[in-house]
Design a protein around this motif. Structure first.
Motif, PDB file in Angstrom:
ATOM      1  N   GLY A   2       0.828  -1.193   0.000  1.00  0.00           N
ATOM      2  CA  GLY A   2       0.000   0.000   0.000  1.00  0.00           C
ATOM      3  C   GLY A   2       0.864   1.245   0.000  1.00  0.00           C
ATOM      4  O   GLY A   2       1.938   1.269  -0.602  1.00  0.00           O
ATOM      5  N   ASN A   3       0.404   2.287   0.689  1.00  0.00           N
ATOM      6  CA  ASN A   3       1.161   3.543   0.735  1.00  0.00           C
ATOM      7  C   ASN A   3       2.574   3.339   1.257  1.00  0.00           C
ATOM      8  O   ASN A   3       3.535   3.886   0.722  1.00  0.00           O
ATOM      9  CB  ASN A   3       0.429   4.554   1.628  1.00  0.00           C
ATOM     10  CG  ASN A   3      -0.773   5.173   0.949  1.00  0.00           C
ATOM     11  OD1 ASN A   3      -0.664   5.749  -0.119  1.00  0.00           O
ATOM     12  ND2 ASN A   3      -1.934   5.030   1.567  1.00  0.00           N
ATOM     13  N   VAL A   4       2.703   2.550   2.317  1.00  0.00           N
ATOM     14  CA  VAL A   4       4.016   2.322   2.922  1.00  0.00           C
ATOM     15  C   VAL A   4       4.822   1.314   2.119  1.00  0.00           C
ATOM     16  O   VAL A   4       5.963   1.573   1.712  1.00  0.00           O
ATOM     17  CB  VAL A   4       3.868   1.841   4.381  1.00  0.00           C
ATOM     18  CG1 VAL A   4       5.237   1.486   4.956  1.00  0.00           C
ATOM     19  CG2 VAL A   4       3.207   2.912   5.234  1.00  0.00           C
ATOM     20  N   GLY A   5       4.236   0.149   1.889  1.00  0.00           N
ATOM     21  CA  GLY A   5       4.970  -0.919   1.209  1.00  0.00           C
ATOM     22  C   GLY A   5       5.473  -0.525  -0.163  1.00  0.00           C
ATOM     23  O   GLY A   5       6.571  -0.927  -0.576  1.00  0.00           O
ATOM     24  N   SER A   6       4.712   0.281  -0.878  1.00  0.00           N
ATOM     25  CA  SER A   6       5.150   0.690  -2.217  1.00  0.00           C
ATOM     26  C   SER A   6       6.382   1.589  -2.137  1.00  0.00           C
ATOM     27  O   SER A   6       7.282   1.501  -2.986  1.00  0.00           O
ATOM     28  CB  SER A   6       4.016   1.410  -2.951  1.00  0.00           C
ATOM     29  OG  SER A   6       3.577   2.546  -2.234  1.00  0.00           O
ATOM     30  N   LYS A   7       6.442   2.440  -1.109  1.00  0.00           N
ATOM     31  CA  LYS A   7       7.626   3.297  -0.945  1.00  0.00           C
ATOM     32  C   LYS A   7       8.836   2.477  -0.515  1.00  0.00           C
ATOM     33  O   LYS A   7       9.967   2.711  -0.974  1.00  0.00           O
ATOM     34  CB  LYS A   7       7.343   4.408   0.065  1.00  0.00           C
ATOM     35  CG  LYS A   7       6.388   5.477  -0.467  1.00  0.00           C
ATOM     36  CD  LYS A   7       6.158   6.582   0.521  1.00  0.00           C
ATOM     37  CE  LYS A   7       5.307   7.706  -0.084  1.00  0.00           C
ATOM     38  NZ  LYS A   7       3.966   7.270  -0.464  1.00  0.00           N
ATOM     39  N   VAL A   8       8.622   1.502   0.357  1.00  0.00           N
ATOM     40  CA  VAL A   8       9.708   0.612   0.767  1.00  0.00           C
ATOM     41  C   VAL A   8      10.235  -0.157  -0.438  1.00  0.00           C
ATOM     42  O   VAL A   8      11.455  -0.298  -0.629  1.00  0.00           O
ATOM     43  CB  VAL A   8       9.231  -0.349   1.873  1.00  0.00           C
ATOM     44  CG1 VAL A   8      10.260  -1.451   2.117  1.00  0.00           C
ATOM     45  CG2 VAL A   8       8.957   0.419   3.161  1.00  0.00           C
ATOM     46  N   ALA A   9       9.330  -0.646  -1.270  1.00  0.00           N
ATOM     47  CA  ALA A   9       9.750  -1.367  -2.477  1.00  0.00           C
ATOM     48  C   ALA A   9      10.593  -0.479  -3.384  1.00  0.00           C
ATOM     49  O   ALA A   9      11.600  -0.917  -3.945  1.00  0.00           O
ATOM     50  CB  ALA A   9       8.524  -1.875  -3.227  1.00  0.00           C
ATOM     51  N   SER A  10      10.211   0.777  -3.510  1.00  0.00           N
ATOM     52  CA  SER A  10      10.941   1.703  -4.384  1.00  0.00           C
ATOM     53  C   SER A  10      12.365   1.943  -3.902  1.00  0.00           C
ATOM     54  O   SER A  10      13.315   1.948  -4.697  1.00  0.00           O
ATOM     55  CB  SER A  10      10.197   3.041  -4.481  1.00  0.00           C
ATOM     56  OG  SER A  10       8.972   2.874  -5.160  1.00  0.00           O
ATOM     57  N   ILE A  11      12.541   2.138  -2.583  1.00  0.00           N
ATOM     58  CA  ILE A  11      13.913   2.379  -2.113  1.00  0.00           C
ATOM     59  C   ILE A  11      14.756   1.120  -2.221  1.00  0.00           C
ATOM     60  O   ILE A  11      15.949   1.199  -2.505  1.00  0.00           O
ATOM     61  CB  ILE A  11      13.958   2.937  -0.681  1.00  0.00           C
ATOM     62  CG1 ILE A  11      13.346   1.972   0.323  1.00  0.00           C
ATOM     63  CG2 ILE A  11      13.334   4.309  -0.582  1.00  0.00           C
ATOM     64  CD1 ILE A  11      13.742   2.284   1.765  1.00  0.00           C
ATOM     65  N   CYS A  12      14.142  -0.036  -2.031  1.00  0.00           N
ATOM     66  CA  CYS A  12      14.895  -1.289  -2.176  1.00  0.00           C
ATOM     67  C   CYS A  12      15.387  -1.455  -3.620  1.00  0.00           C
ATOM     68  O   CYS A  12      16.517  -1.881  -3.860  1.00  0.00           O
ATOM     69  CB  CYS A  12      14.048  -2.476  -1.747  1.00  0.00           C
ATOM     70  SG  CYS A  12      13.764  -2.564   0.036  1.00  0.00           S
ATOM     71  N   LYS A  13      14.538  -1.101  -4.570  1.00  0.00           N
ATOM     72  CA  LYS A  13      14.960  -1.137  -5.980  1.00  0.00           C
ATOM     73  C   LYS A  13      16.083  -0.137  -6.222  1.00  0.00           C
ATOM     74  O   LYS A  13      17.030  -0.417  -6.968  1.00  0.00           O
ATOM     75  CB  LYS A  13      13.764  -0.828  -6.887  1.00  0.00           C
ATOM     76  CG  LYS A  13      12.731  -1.944  -6.952  1.00  0.00           C
ATOM     77  CD  LYS A  13      11.532  -1.536  -7.802  1.00  0.00           C
ATOM     78  CE  LYS A  13      10.473  -2.631  -7.803  1.00  0.00           C
ATOM     79  NZ  LYS A  13       9.244  -2.222  -8.538  1.00  0.00           N
ATOM     80  N   LEU A  14      15.996   1.019  -5.580  1.00  0.00           N
ATOM     81  CA  LEU A  14      17.038   2.033  -5.719  1.00  0.00           C
ATOM     82  C   LEU A  14      18.369   1.511  -5.194  1.00  0.00           C
ATOM     83  O   LEU A  14      19.429   1.845  -5.729  1.00  0.00           O
ATOM     84  CB  LEU A  14      16.626   3.290  -4.941  1.00  0.00           C
ATOM     85  CG  LEU A  14      17.315   4.595  -5.317  1.00  0.00           C
ATOM     86  CD1 LEU A  14      16.925   5.031  -6.723  1.00  0.00           C
ATOM     87  CD2 LEU A  14      16.945   5.691  -4.316  1.00  0.00           C
ATOM     88  N   PHE A  15      18.321   0.667  -4.172  1.00  0.00           N
ATOM     89  CA  PHE A  15      19.540   0.074  -3.623  1.00  0.00           C
ATOM     90  C   PHE A  15      20.038  -1.107  -4.451  1.00  0.00           C
ATOM     91  O   PHE A  15      21.042  -1.733  -4.111  1.00  0.00           O
ATOM     92  CB  PHE A  15      19.304  -0.409  -2.189  1.00  0.00           C
ATOM     93  CG  PHE A  15      18.901   0.676  -1.219  1.00  0.00           C
ATOM     94  CD1 PHE A  15      19.250   2.004  -1.436  1.00  0.00           C
ATOM     95  CD2 PHE A  15      18.173   0.357  -0.076  1.00  0.00           C
ATOM     96  CE1 PHE A  15      18.866   3.001  -0.544  1.00  0.00           C
ATOM     97  CE2 PHE A  15      17.794   1.344   0.820  1.00  0.00           C
ATOM     98  CZ  PHE A  15      18.140   2.668   0.586  1.00  0.00           C
ATOM     99  N   GLY A  16      19.323  -1.425  -5.537  1.00  0.00           N
ATOM    100  CA  GLY A  16      19.735  -2.506  -6.423  1.00  0.00           C
ATOM    101  C   GLY A  16      19.262  -3.872  -5.998  1.00  0.00           C
ATOM    102  O   GLY A  16      19.706  -4.887  -6.546  1.00  0.00           O
ATOM    103  N   MET A  17      18.349  -3.941  -5.050  1.00  0.00           N
ATOM    104  CA  MET A  17      17.861  -5.224  -4.558  1.00  0.00           C
ATOM    105  C   MET A  17      16.818  -5.817  -5.500  1.00  0.00           C
ATOM    106  O   MET A  17      16.120  -5.085  -6.203  1.00  0.00           O
ATOM    107  CB  MET A  17      17.257  -5.049  -3.160  1.00  0.00           C
ATOM    108  CG  MET A  17      18.198  -4.419  -2.146  1.00  0.00           C
ATOM    109  SD  MET A  17      17.416  -4.079  -0.542  1.00  0.00           S
ATOM    110  CE  MET A  17      17.349  -5.736   0.135  1.00  0.00           C
ATOM    111  N   LYS A  18      16.719  -7.126  -5.501  1.00  0.00           N
ATOM    112  CA  LYS A  18      15.608  -7.783  -6.184  1.00  0.00           C
ATOM    113  C   LYS A  18      14.403  -7.683  -5.261  1.00  0.00           C
ATOM    114  O   LYS A  18      14.483  -8.040  -4.075  1.00  0.00           O
ATOM    115  CB  LYS A  18      15.921  -9.244  -6.472  1.00  0.00           C
ATOM    116  CG  LYS A  18      14.782  -9.979  -7.182  1.00  0.00           C
ATOM    117  CD  LYS A  18      15.124 -11.438  -7.457  1.00  0.00           C
ATOM    118  CE  LYS A  18      13.952 -12.153  -8.123  1.00  0.00           C
ATOM    119  NZ  LYS A  18      14.243 -13.593  -8.359  1.00  0.00           N
ATOM    120  N   VAL A  19      13.278  -7.190  -5.770  1.00  0.00           N
ATOM    121  CA  VAL A  19      12.113  -6.918  -4.934  1.00  0.00           C
ATOM    122  C   VAL A  19      10.940  -7.803  -5.358  1.00  0.00           C
ATOM    123  O   VAL A  19      10.548  -7.812  -6.531  1.00  0.00           O
ATOM    124  CB  VAL A  19      11.710  -5.433  -5.022  1.00  0.00           C
ATOM    125  CG1 VAL A  19      10.488  -5.171  -4.149  1.00  0.00           C
ATOM    126  CG2 VAL A  19      12.870  -4.540  -4.596  1.00  0.00           C
TER     127      VAL A  19
END
Length: 373
Positions: free
Chosen positions: A125-142
């Motif tokens: 949701g609002n939180v999880g989508s932002k967490v997913a975005s920063i994880c992608k920014l860090f190069g993680m597989k999400v």
């Protein structure tokens, strides 16, 4: 008109005084006797808004300045003609910052390259989508799991919980607390869930305490079924399980969403919602006096640093979760006081970085996080 307001809600004093009688009280003292002649309540998660509190009162509207609303008996309210609202997404950037700090601290502790890790985000949701975005920014597989969204939007970008259990090195929970039904999340992190984990992952709970079964997680940590547990939300708050606390890698007193920015947004949304409902003319009201960070400007020299190390310097300057962990472990009996008197924490956009010897790619990513360069 009379409005009862939780006295721990920041930046709200003065918002309604010219249009209503306003009483500020601790959440624990918001009783049926107090609210019987009130028209509206502005509350937090510590006040149970149910029949016991509301029956026979004149309350017409409840605004909780929080994302979560499981403290409101919505069925009772709707059956009895009481309107209510929460503040969806108000602290999502704050939780994003909390998770970012967590990842940087864990990466340092475990000598991880985050770009080699897979993270499972449960609840997008609002939180999880932002967490997913920063994880992608860090190069993680999400990996994203959100059954309600998957049913509504199709399954292309979502995976099953089983896929996350099989593949994730880190699992972070961002679901609402649903006690029953198709999307029940009560004790989602239970013994059965843990037994299916393949990679001995880190488990992070920053949503609701009851989403995780305390005994199951304690046993999993003792038996090596999960490598670390990061906990911000606990069962039976504020009387938390001290054995679980001792076993956690990072422990905080339900403050993941407690940035000043997030609190101000929750307050703004509550004031505007009450104004709209009662026609008070405050739909454009915004909080004032939000405290600045101690060091809003700082420098990063990228010489000899990896991109992850640059991220770490930037993120931990704004918020080092280890400080909250240390303070909490020393003062577990002060759970509510630590929350109520939480110090100033500002989100990334409140900071400006003076960069030196940084590649354009790293600068762009810092800007994407929200920093001013």
């Amino acid at each position: 008109m009379k409005i009862i307001i939780d006295d721990k809600i920041p930046y709200i004093r003065g918002a309604f005084e010219h249009v209503a009688e306003v009483i500020y009280l601790p959440g624990a003292k918001t009783t049926a006797e107090v609210v019987k002649d009130a028209d509206a309540l502005v509350t937090r998660t510590r006040t149970r808004c149910n029949e016991k509190l509301l029956a026979g009162s004149s309350v017409k509207f409840i605004a909780t300045a929080t994302i979560g609303y499981d403290h409101i008996d919505t069925t009772y309210c709707e059956t009895n003609g009481l309107a209510w609202t929460n503040a969806p997404g108000c602290n999502s950037k704050s939780v994003e910052q909390y998770i970012a700090s967590t990842l940087m601290v864990l990466a340092d502790k475990n000598e991880w390259n985050l770009s080699e890790k897979t993270v499972g985000v449960v609840g997008v949701g609002n939180v999880g989508s932002k967490v997913a975005s920063i994880c992608k920014l860090f190069g993680m597989k999400v990996l994203l799991n959100d059954p309600p969204r998957e049913r509504a939007e199709g399954g292309d970008k979502f995976v099953s919980l089983e896929t996350i259990q099989n593949q994730a090195d880190i699992i972070t929970l961002h679901v609402p607390l649903n006690l029953k039904g198709e999307d029940a999340t009560f004790h989602l992190g239970n013994e059965l869930f843990i037994k299916k984990l393949k990679n001995i992952p880190v488990l992070i709970n920053s949503c609701r305490g009851e989403v995780v079964d305390t005994n199951s997680v304690k046993n999993a940590l003792k038996e090596g079924q999960i490598s670390d547990f990061v906990c911000d939300c606990w069962e039976n708050e504020p009387e938390i399980d001290l054995e679980l606390l001792a076993l956690t890698a990072i422990a905080t007193p339900h403050i993941a969403g407690y940035s000043k920015d997030g609190k101000a947004t929750g307050t703004r949304m509550s004031v505007q919602a009450i104004s709209k409902f009662f026609g008070l003319g405050l739909e454009k009201w915004v909080p004032v006096g939000i405290e600045p960070p101690k060091e809003p400007e700082f420098e990063i020299d990228g010489s000899g640093l990896t991109e992850q190390q640059i991220f770490s310097k930037a993120i931990l300057h704004t918020y080092d979760i280890r400080n909250d962990d240390k303070l909490f472990r020393k003062n577990t009996e002060l759970f509510e006081k630590l929350r109520g008197d939480y110090p100033t924490r500002r989100e990334f956009p409140a900071f400006t970085i003076k960069v030196k010897n940084l590649e354009t790619k790293a600068i762009d990513k810092l800007k994407e996080l929200g920093f001013n360069i």
